[in-house]
Design a protein around this motif. Structure first.
Motif, PDB file in Angstrom:
ATOM      1  N   GLU A   5       1.000  -1.059   0.135  1.00 31.31           N
ATOM      2  CA  GLU A   5      -0.083  -0.190   0.042  1.00 31.31           C
ATOM      3  C   GLU A   5       1.015   1.343  -0.204  1.00 31.31           C
ATOM      4  N   PRO A   6       0.419   2.327  -0.876  1.00 28.79           N
ATOM      5  CA  PRO A   6       1.276   3.695  -0.897  1.00 28.79           C
ATOM      6  C   PRO A   6       1.363   4.187   0.626  1.00 28.79           C
ATOM      7  N   LEU A   7       2.542   4.461   0.965  1.00 27.92           N
ATOM      8  CA  LEU A   7       2.538   5.110   2.585  1.00 27.92           C
ATOM      9  C   LEU A   7       3.348   6.568   2.118  1.00 27.92           C
ATOM     10  N   ASN A   8       2.999   7.390   3.181  1.00 25.17           N
ATOM     11  CA  ASN A   8       3.646   8.787   3.273  1.00 25.17           C
ATOM     12  C   ASN A   8       4.541   8.957   4.381  1.00 25.17           C
ATOM     13  N   ARG A   9       5.532   9.558   4.478  1.00 22.67           N
ATOM     14  CA  ARG A   9       6.323   9.912   5.571  1.00 22.67           C
ATOM     15  C   ARG A   9       5.995  11.084   6.019  1.00 22.67           C
ATOM     16  N   ILE A  10       5.701  10.872   7.570  1.00 21.87           N
ATOM     17  CA  ILE A  10       5.539  11.992   8.370  1.00 21.87           C
ATOM     18  C   ILE A  10       6.516  12.634   9.235  1.00 21.87           C
ATOM     19  N   GLN A  11       6.391  13.782   9.589  1.00 21.85           N
ATOM     20  CA  GLN A  11       7.279  14.257  10.620  1.00 21.85           C
ATOM     21  C   GLN A  11       6.093  15.016  11.508  1.00 21.85           C
ATOM     22  N   LEU A 310       2.443  19.201  11.475  1.00 18.81           N
ATOM     23  CA  LEU A 310       2.740  17.761  10.706  1.00 18.81           C
ATOM     24  C   LEU A 310       3.387  18.075   9.313  1.00 18.81           C
ATOM     25  N   ASP A 311       4.223  17.405   8.947  1.00 20.39           N
ATOM     26  CA  ASP A 311       4.901  17.372   7.657  1.00 20.39           C
ATOM     27  C   ASP A 311       4.803  16.121   6.871  1.00 20.39           C
ATOM     28  N   VAL A 312       4.035  16.197   5.814  1.00 23.39           N
ATOM     29  CA  VAL A 312       3.767  15.002   5.098  1.00 23.39           C
ATOM     30  C   VAL A 312       4.212  14.943   3.596  1.00 23.39           C
ATOM     31  N   ARG A 313       4.943  13.954   3.295  1.00 23.70           N
ATOM     32  CA  ARG A 313       5.737  13.670   1.760  1.00 23.70           C
ATOM     33  C   ARG A 313       5.821  12.300   1.522  1.00 23.70           C
ATOM     34  N   GLU A 314       5.964  12.218   0.304  1.00 21.43           N
ATOM     35  CA  GLU A 314       6.019  10.709  -0.267  1.00 21.43           C
ATOM     36  C   GLU A 314       7.160  10.324  -0.335  1.00 21.43           C
ATOM     37  N   PRO A 315       7.732   9.076  -0.114  1.00 24.46           N
ATOM     38  CA  PRO A 315       8.937   8.500   0.095  1.00 24.46           C
ATOM     39  C   PRO A 315      10.013   8.930  -1.096  1.00 24.46           C
ATOM     40  N   SER A 316      11.215   9.489  -0.698  1.00 25.81           N
ATOM     41  CA  SER A 316      12.059   9.732  -2.129  1.00 25.81           C
ATOM     42  C   SER A 316      12.709   8.335  -2.483  1.00 25.81           C
ATOM     43  N   ALA A 317      13.392   8.500  -3.720  1.00 23.35           N
ATOM     44  CA  ALA A 317      13.753   7.644  -4.344  1.00 23.35           C
ATOM     45  C   ALA A 317      15.006   6.909  -3.529  1.00 23.35           C
ATOM     46  N   ARG A 318      15.800   7.766  -2.660  1.00 21.02           N
ATOM     47  CA  ARG A 318      17.016   7.249  -1.940  1.00 21.02           C
ATOM     48  C   ARG A 318      16.403   6.377  -0.779  1.00 21.02           C
ATOM     49  N   GLU A 319      15.291   6.584  -0.145  1.00 25.86           N
ATOM     50  CA  GLU A 319      14.766   5.914   1.066  1.00 25.86           C
ATOM     51  C   GLU A 319      13.764   4.717   0.558  1.00 25.86           C
ATOM     52  N   TYR A 343      10.502 -17.095   3.513  1.00 17.76           N
ATOM     53  CA  TYR A 343      11.701 -16.668   2.415  1.00 17.76           C
ATOM     54  C   TYR A 343      12.108 -15.307   2.687  1.00 17.76           C
ATOM     55  N   GLY A 344      11.130 -14.522   2.916  1.00 17.54           N
ATOM     56  CA  GLY A 344      11.654 -13.039   2.880  1.00 17.54           C
ATOM     57  C   GLY A 344      10.208 -12.174   2.895  1.00 17.54           C
ATOM     58  N   ILE A 345      10.760 -10.660   3.064  1.00 16.28           N
ATOM     59  CA  ILE A 345       9.360  -9.732   3.232  1.00 16.28           C
ATOM     60  C   ILE A 345       9.610  -8.954   2.024  1.00 16.28           C
ATOM     61  N   PRO A 346       8.428  -8.816   0.996  1.00 17.99           N
ATOM     62  CA  PRO A 346       8.592  -8.046  -0.106  1.00 17.99           C
ATOM     63  C   PRO A 346       9.062  -6.429   0.222  1.00 17.99           C
ATOM     64  N   ARG A 347       9.848  -5.891  -0.690  1.00 11.44           N
ATOM     65  CA  ARG A 347      10.310  -4.580  -0.680  1.00 11.44           C
ATOM     66  C   ARG A 347       8.964  -3.690  -0.937  1.00 11.44           C
ATOM     67  N   TYR A 348       9.049  -2.380  -0.439  1.00  9.83           N
ATOM     68  CA  TYR A 348       7.753  -1.475  -0.696  1.00  9.83           C
ATOM     69  C   TYR A 348       7.951  -1.407  -2.257  1.00  9.83           C
ATOM     70  N   GLY A 349       6.675  -1.691  -2.780  1.00 10.21           N
ATOM     71  CA  GLY A 349       6.543  -1.521  -4.115  1.00 10.21           C
ATOM     72  C   GLY A 349       6.712  -2.823  -5.076  1.00 10.21           C
ATOM     73  N   GLU A 350       7.213  -3.633  -4.520  1.00 12.91           N
ATOM     74  CA  GLU A 350       7.724  -4.808  -5.184  1.00 12.91           C
ATOM     75  C   GLU A 350       6.556  -5.894  -5.281  1.00 12.91           C
ATOM     76  N   PHE A 351       6.461  -6.559  -6.350  1.00 14.17           N
ATOM     77  CA  PHE A 351       5.413  -7.604  -6.627  1.00 14.17           C
ATOM     78  C   PHE A 351       5.222  -8.488  -5.460  1.00 14.17           C
ATOM     79  N   ASP A 352       4.155  -8.698  -4.514  1.00 13.15           N
ATOM     80  CA  ASP A 352       4.111  -9.497  -3.820  1.00 13.15           C
ATOM     81  C   ASP A 352       3.657 -11.064  -4.342  1.00 13.15           C
ATOM     82  N   PRO A 353       4.284 -12.030  -3.987  1.00 11.11           N
ATOM     83  CA  PRO A 353       4.216 -13.360  -4.604  1.00 11.11           C
ATOM     84  C   PRO A 353       3.262 -14.202  -3.767  1.00 11.11           C
ATOM     85  N   VAL A 354       2.438 -13.768  -2.842  1.00 10.58           N
ATOM     86  CA  VAL A 354       1.522 -14.634  -1.729  1.00 10.58           C
ATOM     87  C   VAL A 354       0.557 -15.162  -2.720  1.00 10.58           C
TER      88      VAL A 354
END
Length: 631
Positions: A5-11, A310-319, A343-354
């Motif tokens: 699910e798309p996430l936002n980074r908050i401060q 509250l500061d809200v932004r989308e994740p940057s490519a570096r993080e 086997y492992g946890i899927p990365r953020y945005g990665e295709f989930d194989p379940v």
């Protein structure tokens, strides 16, 4: 398709005095995953003392609840506030005082239990010595001219030892026997005592130690032990009264302590992720589902009435690699999630194989273990054990149902191949077709993994690798073209020329990409390009052939059943029935387990290893102890 699910980074910035309230509000919100704060200006860690006080108090409370008993489920009022640091420290000091009081009582009970255990050991020894009916204090005197040994030896060696000791002037008096062990007293001159040690060792002599408490007449020892048990029972009763008094005195306050520590838990846990602050200002940072940002603002407004920023932004490519992965699974799919996460946890945005894993795993299991009877047994066992194994029962029910479906297609019932007509085919009578279908399934599966890998590489911003690498679209072109050429040679299709062109195009693109990526001299570059290009072809086709085991195990299932029938055929009626039942049990347990493992192996090594990184981070929300996650 299942995706994170798309996430936002908050401060979240607030007054330092309200940090614990902010953490509690986010825990009640239920879908906030803490993360390290990125504000360099906030260089202090205000939540560390809070966490340390909470850890000490939580450890002491756990020990106290073990002694005083848990007060049942914890209900947290909706308007309850989190304790401040000073309140938490006062609670920790009180728990320490209570623990000291309870520890003294607990140590008294431990000493009484140890004394009782010692009396039990004395009881066993006294039971062996009572038949002597002599005062052991006189018998075992160290200043006597007579040396006495009390112990046991095998009954078969008693006579021989008696005769041997008689030559040294020692007497042997037998006083009890337990099984094959004879208990005896050996007495003789102390000056000649060393002479008999070797004889005793050879005879298997075991010395019976006599504790100081029993070095009196056995009847007197029995009286003393009765008095000692009475004294210990009195002490134990007093200790129990003290403990009951402590429970009545501290019980309600301990329940309150549970509530306050539960309210303090969110900030104590968030401190690990890095609550930062400076002076009177503090910040909490983390991840929240994008579609719940409106609900988050409403929650914060309700608690703080505008006293926050509250500061809200989308994740940057570096993080992106640090973003946790939040995937919502339907209930019927959740039993398969632990198998994928092992086997492992899927990365953020990665295709989930379940989802493909669930269908493919069940398909492979059913194809290798197709039998109506055996599948029904697995289904019924899983259904009967559903209360014990929980959601995993659904996995067994699904596997049994698919096994029954393939048993219907194969015409197999408890290994019998002639009870019903196969709806599709019989592995026993058409093994070549089964083998061909298994390889065809492998081709489709590997093609899917190459597409999934290209998708994952594209999402991760590695477009060149997704398009031109051997595990991307270029590798897929080569693979499909080569399969087409082989199919044409086998007479299954007439696409040799276009397939060869497709395979050649794919191989050239892969080789060009490998050449471009190789950072080395000319000779080494040529060698690396040739080897890695050839490795592409070898790996793809060796992995395809691995799916031949699907056909092999479907035939093996039939072969095991035939072996059972052959063994049963040479026996009488009773032996025939027993062998059939036992043989089917062995097939279900042994081959069922092997097939389950082989299907898992194909998924892990021929599937996941091609596209699934498995090094992602799971979304772990901050929440209260009595609260279920909203994810």
């Amino acid at each position: 398709m299942l995706r994170a699910e798309p996430l936002n980074r908050i401060q979240l910035l607030m007054l330092a005095s309200e940090t614990q309230d902010a953490a509690l509000a986010l825990a009640r919100f239920g879908v906030f995953n803490p993360a390290p704060c990125a504000l360099d200006a906030l260089e202090e860690s205000p939540a560390v003392p809070y966490r340390e006080a909470w850890l000490e108090a939580e450890a002491r409370l756990s020990k106290l609840l073990e002694q005083c008993g848990d007060s049942g489920p914890l209900s947290i009022p909706a308007d309850a506030a989190a304790p401040a640091l000073t309140d938490l420290q006062e609670l920790n000091a009180w728990l320490k005082d209570v623990w000291v009081a309870c520890l003294a009582c607990h140590e008294s009970e431990a000493q009484i239990a140890e004394a009782r255990s010692h009396l039990d050991a004395l009881e066993d020894t006294l039971a062996k010595l009572e038949r002597l009916n002599v005062d052991l204090a006189h018998l075992l005197r160290t200043d006597s001219l007579l040396a006495v040994n009390i112990g046991s030896l095998p009954a078969t060696g008693l006579r021989r030892l008696t005769e041997a000791l008689a030559m040294t002037g020692h007497l042997v008096s037998r006083f009890d026997q337990v099984g094959e062990q004879v208990f005896a007293v050996i007495a003789g001159e102390r000056s000649r005592h060393e002479e008999v040690r070797g004889l005793l060792t050879q005879a298997g002599w075991r010395e019976l130690p006599v504790p100081d408490e029993l070095r009196i007449h056995p009847q007197a020892a029995r009286t003393w032990m009765g008095q000692e048990r009475t004294r210990l029972n009195t002490q134990s009763g007093a200790a129990c009264q003290i403990m009951d008094g402590l429970r009545e005195r501290f019980g309600p306050r301990l329940h309150e302590a549970r509530l306050r520590l539960a309210l303090a838990r969110p900030l104590a846990e968030a401190a690990l992720a890095g609550v930062r602050g400076k002076g009177g200002l503090a910040a909490l940072s983390g991840w929240v589902p994008k579609h719940q940002m409106g609900a988050l603002r409403d929650t914060l407004d309700e608690y703080f009435h505008g006293r926050y920023w509250l500061d809200v932004r989308e994740p940057s490519a570096r993080e992106v690699s640090d973003v946790p992965s939040l995937v919502r699974y339907p209930g019927w799919l959740k039993p398969f999630v632990p198998l994928v996460k092992s086997y492992g946890i899927p990365r953020y945005g990665e295709f989930d194989p379940v989802l493909p894993f669930a269908f493919t795993y069940l398909l492979l299991f059913g194809a290798m273990f197709g039998d109506i009877g055996h599948g029904a047994v697995i289904l019924l066992l899983a259904a009967a054990l559903h209360r014990r194994i929980g959601r995993m029962a659904w996995l067994g029910i699904a596997a049994g149902a698919v096994s029954m479906l393939f048993g219907l297609l194969y015409g197999s019932v408890f290994g019998y191949e002639d009870l019903i007509e196969p709806v599709w085919l019989s592995p026993l009578h058409d093994p070549i077709r089964v083998l061909t279908l298994a390889v065809a399934f492998g081709v489709g599966f590997i093609s899917f993994t190459l597409l999934a890998n290209a998708y994952n590489k594209g999402v991760a911003g590695r477009a060149a690798e997704a398009l031109f690498d051997s595990s991307g679209l270029a590798g897929l072109l080569f693979y499909l073209g080569a399969i087409g050429v082989l199919a044409s040679f086998a007479g299954a299709a007439d696409v040799a020329q276009p397939a060869a062109m497709l395979a050649g195009l794919g191989l050239v693109v892969v080789a060009a990409y490998k050449w471009h990526e190789a950072r080395a001299g000319l000779g080494e570059r040529i060698l690396v390009t040739v080897i890695e290009t050839l490795e592409t072809a070898i790996n793809l086709f060796s992995n395809t052939l691995s799916f031949m085991r699907v056909a092999a195990f479907s035939l093996n299932h039939v072969a095991l059943a035939l072996a059972v029938f052959t063994l049963a055929g040479g026996l009488d009626a009773a032996g025939h029935g027993f062998t059939l039942v036992l043989g089917n049990i062995v097939i279900i347990m042994l081959e069922g387990a092997i097939v389950a493992i082989q299907a898992l192996r194909l998924m892990y090594y021929e599937g996941f290893s091609r596209f699934f990184s498995g090094d992602g981070r799971e979304f772990v929300p901050l929440r209260l102890a009595s609260q279920h996650a909203k994810i």
